[in-house]
Design an enzyme around this catalytic site. Structure first.
Site, PDB file in Angstrom:
ATOM      1  N   ASN A 227       0.665  -1.262  -0.092  1.00  0.00           N
ATOM      2  CA  ASN A 227       0.201   0.121  -0.455  1.00  0.00           C
ATOM      3  C   ASN A 227       0.926   1.400  -0.130  1.00  0.00           C
ATOM      4  O   ASN A 227       2.091   0.882   0.084  1.00  0.00           O
ATOM      5  CB  ASN A 227      -0.786   0.105   1.297  1.00  0.00           C
ATOM      6  CG  ASN A 227       0.247  -0.352   2.577  1.00  0.00           C
ATOM      7  OD1 ASN A 227       0.814   0.657   3.272  1.00  0.00           O
ATOM      8  ND2 ASN A 227      -0.109  -1.503   3.043  1.00  0.00           N
ATOM      9  N   ASP A 296      -4.679  -6.221   4.972  1.00  0.00           N
ATOM     10  CA  ASP A 296      -5.456  -7.628   5.507  1.00  0.00           C
ATOM     11  C   ASP A 296      -5.193  -9.015   4.784  1.00  0.00           C
ATOM     12  O   ASP A 296      -5.986  -8.981   5.280  1.00  0.00           O
ATOM     13  CB  ASP A 296      -6.966  -7.310   5.353  1.00  0.00           C
ATOM     14  CG  ASP A 296      -7.068  -5.518   5.850  1.00  0.00           C
ATOM     15  OD1 ASP A 296      -6.506  -5.260   7.277  1.00  0.00           O
ATOM     16  OD2 ASP A 296      -7.441  -3.706   5.730  1.00  0.00           O
ATOM     17  N   LYS A 306       9.209 -17.317 -11.308  1.00  0.00           N
ATOM     18  CA  LYS A 306       8.026 -16.098 -12.097  1.00  0.00           C
ATOM     19  C   LYS A 306       7.023 -16.103 -12.485  1.00  0.00           C
ATOM     20  O   LYS A 306       7.206 -17.209 -13.772  1.00  0.00           O
ATOM     21  CB  LYS A 306       9.602 -15.003 -13.139  1.00  0.00           C
ATOM     22  CG  LYS A 306       8.103 -13.833 -13.148  1.00  0.00           C
ATOM     23  CD  LYS A 306       9.578 -13.191 -14.413  1.00  0.00           C
ATOM     24  CE  LYS A 306       9.389 -12.213 -14.497  1.00  0.00           C
ATOM     25  NZ  LYS A 306       9.617 -11.249 -15.734  1.00  0.00           N
ATOM     26  N   PHE A 345      -4.381   3.301  14.745  1.00  0.00           N
ATOM     27  CA  PHE A 345      -4.397   4.366  13.544  1.00  0.00           C
ATOM     28  C   PHE A 345      -5.947   4.064  13.176  1.00  0.00           C
ATOM     29  O   PHE A 345      -6.247   2.553  12.656  1.00  0.00           O
ATOM     30  CB  PHE A 345      -3.127   4.720  12.888  1.00  0.00           C
ATOM     31  CG  PHE A 345      -3.165   5.742  13.904  1.00  0.00           C
ATOM     32  CD1 PHE A 345      -1.422   5.586  14.516  1.00  0.00           C
ATOM     33  CD2 PHE A 345      -2.647   7.144  12.739  1.00  0.00           C
ATOM     34  CE1 PHE A 345      -1.230   6.515  14.835  1.00  0.00           C
ATOM     35  CE2 PHE A 345      -2.314   7.640  13.574  1.00  0.00           C
ATOM     36  CZ  PHE A 345      -0.610   7.618  14.527  1.00  0.00           C
ATOM     37  N   LYS A 359     -13.489   0.624  15.677  1.00  0.00           N
ATOM     38  CA  LYS A 359     -12.501   0.243  15.790  1.00  0.00           C
ATOM     39  C   LYS A 359     -11.565   0.050  16.944  1.00  0.00           C
ATOM     40  O   LYS A 359     -11.015  -1.164  17.940  1.00  0.00           O
ATOM     41  CB  LYS A 359     -11.061   0.500  14.744  1.00  0.00           C
ATOM     42  CG  LYS A 359     -11.878   0.290  13.047  1.00  0.00           C
ATOM     43  CD  LYS A 359     -10.423   0.794  12.796  1.00  0.00           C
ATOM     44  CE  LYS A 359     -11.179   0.758  11.234  1.00  0.00           C
ATOM     45  NZ  LYS A 359     -10.688   1.086   9.538  1.00  0.00           N
ATOM     46  N   LYS A 363     -10.894  -3.807  19.158  1.00  0.00           N
ATOM     47  CA  LYS A 363      -9.829  -4.772  18.847  1.00  0.00           C
ATOM     48  C   LYS A 363      -8.962  -3.879  19.848  1.00  0.00           C
ATOM     49  O   LYS A 363      -8.034  -4.411  20.949  1.00  0.00           O
ATOM     50  CB  LYS A 363      -8.534  -3.086  17.810  1.00  0.00           C
ATOM     51  CG  LYS A 363      -9.359  -3.587  16.152  1.00  0.00           C
ATOM     52  CD  LYS A 363      -7.764  -3.853  15.623  1.00  0.00           C
ATOM     53  CE  LYS A 363      -8.791  -3.150  14.156  1.00  0.00           C
ATOM     54  NZ  LYS A 363      -7.343  -3.446  13.408  1.00  0.00           N
TER      55      LYS A 363
END
Ligand code: CTP
Length: 430
Positions: A227, A296, A306, A345, A359, A363
């Site tokens: 990301n 995730d 490859k 975060f 969250k 969590k």
């Protein structure tokens, strides 16, 4: 005509963080060829609001002119022991009393030898003898000189008397030899100064774990899924904690940032590696902040060769299957010990507060720092952030801040929460 214009990025720190305000640093500059680099150190200190007093030795003044330092710092650069233009009664003692830190950078073999045997024959050596504040020294010289046993002995002697030695770098030296003895980048010296005197050490004794950056989930030896996380927020948090006196571990995905000196960096690549590194000793930390953007999902299997494209097809037909990674923050929340503060975060595009609050509960975290990718100045790769700190007791909205300043505000808020009656710190003592 084609004109080239260099545009420097706006540095928020220079505007918002006068972190060395009310601090006095004596910068001793000696006759190493690297002396010209000390100008950058003086400039950076002065811009941080520091009262920067440069003492230049006679040989140093042959390499760089005193006026350079006087101009950069706004203080007269001192070159003589009995300089009439300096308004001190007994100059070296008055300066030594005012100093919060003395740093000699670069330091030649000669000044090291003089200091090691207590000589006081110029302004720098006499001032150094009179200083009771922390003292740093950054040797810079030819490799053979640096490795000479007499220089090493002198450095050991200084170290045993409380001087902290900033190890020289290795590389090509001014004499074109390749080896140890190279003067570090000026920013390294500046960071070492900050670490010792910037900020009140209100986190001394606390152990802090921060995660930062993205994770990379490999598909084959060439490709991976990741990301946009740059790691800047996590690195800023680690820096803030160490400046405030904490002992800091930074578990970092692959980023192109350097951690602030003194931080214990644990490099990882995948979500599983981050899980292992974070959960291994998690009980030993007082504060854990999960600023990393953990994948995730990860490919179910890794192809060890490859994957070649299908020469005739226009779509990718290899059907990579993804499975969920472990939720590290949730795992920490499950086994959170009394007195431990857990902060996550949440980067959202929609329903910021609602998602952040969910969250927090899901969590078992004590705080979620939420930001929206739709807010200007917040999000990936920027040097700024706009955060809302979500806790059980409510939300605290922070304005647009540099990531350094935002990190500082997060810790201030965490410390306040930990010290509230009935909150983690107090539960620990019950
Ligand atoms: N996190 C984690 N492990 C994961 C995923 C996320 O520890 N496998 C942590 C992140 O480091 C962050 C917090 O959980 O502190 C929230 O991450 P985020 O990706 O925003 O939330 P998710 O729970 O993954 O939910 P969603 O992606 O659906 O928004």
């Amino acid at each position: 005509m084609c004109k080239i214009r260099a545009i420097s990025p706006l540095c928020y720190n220079e505007i918002t963080m006068k972190t060395l305000k009310n601090k006095c640093v004596i910068l001793g500059v000696t006759g190493s060829i690297a002396a010209y680099k000390a100008a950058d150190i003086a400039s950076s200190l002065a811009k941080s609001g520091c009262d920067t007093q440069v003492i230049l030795t006679e040989n140093g003044a042959k390499i760089i002119a005193p006026i350079t330092f006087s101009t950069l710092t706004g203080n007269k650069c001192i070159t003589q022991t009995f300089d009439e233009a300096v308004d001190y009664n007994v100059a070296h003692v008055a300066l030594a009393k005012r100093a919060d830190l003395l740093v000699i950078a670069p330091a030649t073999a000669n000044i090291i030898a003089k200091l090691a045997c207590g000589m006081a024959d110029d302004m720098l050596t006499t001032t150094a003898l009179a200083c009771t504040c922390p003292k740093l020294i950054s040797p810079a010289m030819n490799t053979a000189m640096y490795e000479n046993p007499v220089v090493q002995e002198n450095l050991s002697r200084l170290a045993s008397q409380g001087w902290e030695i900033i190890e020289p770098d290795s590389g090509m030296l001014a004499c074109k030899d390749i080896g140890t003895g190279k003067f570090p980048k000026p920013q390294v010296i500046v960071d070492e100064i900050w670490r010792r005197i910037a900020r009140t050490k209100d986190m001394a004794g606390l152990r802090v774990l921060v995660t930062a950056g993205p994770t990379c989930e490999p598909i084959d030896p060439v490709r991976y899924v990741t990301n946009h996380s740059s790691g800047k927020m996590g690195y800023a948090l680690a820096k803030s904690a160490i400046l405030r006196g904490a002992k800091v571990t930074l578990v970092s995905g692959p980023v192109s940032l350097s951690a602030f000196p003194g931080i214990d960096v644990v490099p990882v690549r995948t979500a599983q590696e981050m899980y292992d590194a974070v959960t291994e000793n998690s009980d030993s930390y007082d504060i854990i902040i999960k600023a990393a953007a953990v994948a995730d999902y990860t490919p179910r299997s890794y192809t060890d060769h490859k994957i070649k494209k299908d020469e005739d097809g226009d779509s990718f037909e290899h059907g990579i299957e993804f499975i969920r990674t472990k939720d590290i923050l949730a795992a920490l929340g499950d086994k959170k010990r009394d007195g431990q503060f857990l902060c996550g975060f949440a980067m959202e595009t929609d329903n910021l507060l609602e998602n952040g609050k969910k969250k927090l509960g899901r969590k078992n975290a004590d705080m979620i720092c939420a930001n929206s990718l739709r807010t200007a100045g917040a999000g990936f790769k920027t040097d700024t952030n706009v955060l809302t700190l979500i806790t059980e007791d409510g939300n605290e909205s922070l304005p647009l801040l540099s990531k350094d300043d935002a990190a500082d505000r997060i810790f201030t808020s965490i410390l306040r929460k930990m010290n509230e009656p009935g909150k983690p710190e107090n539960e620990k003592n019950e």
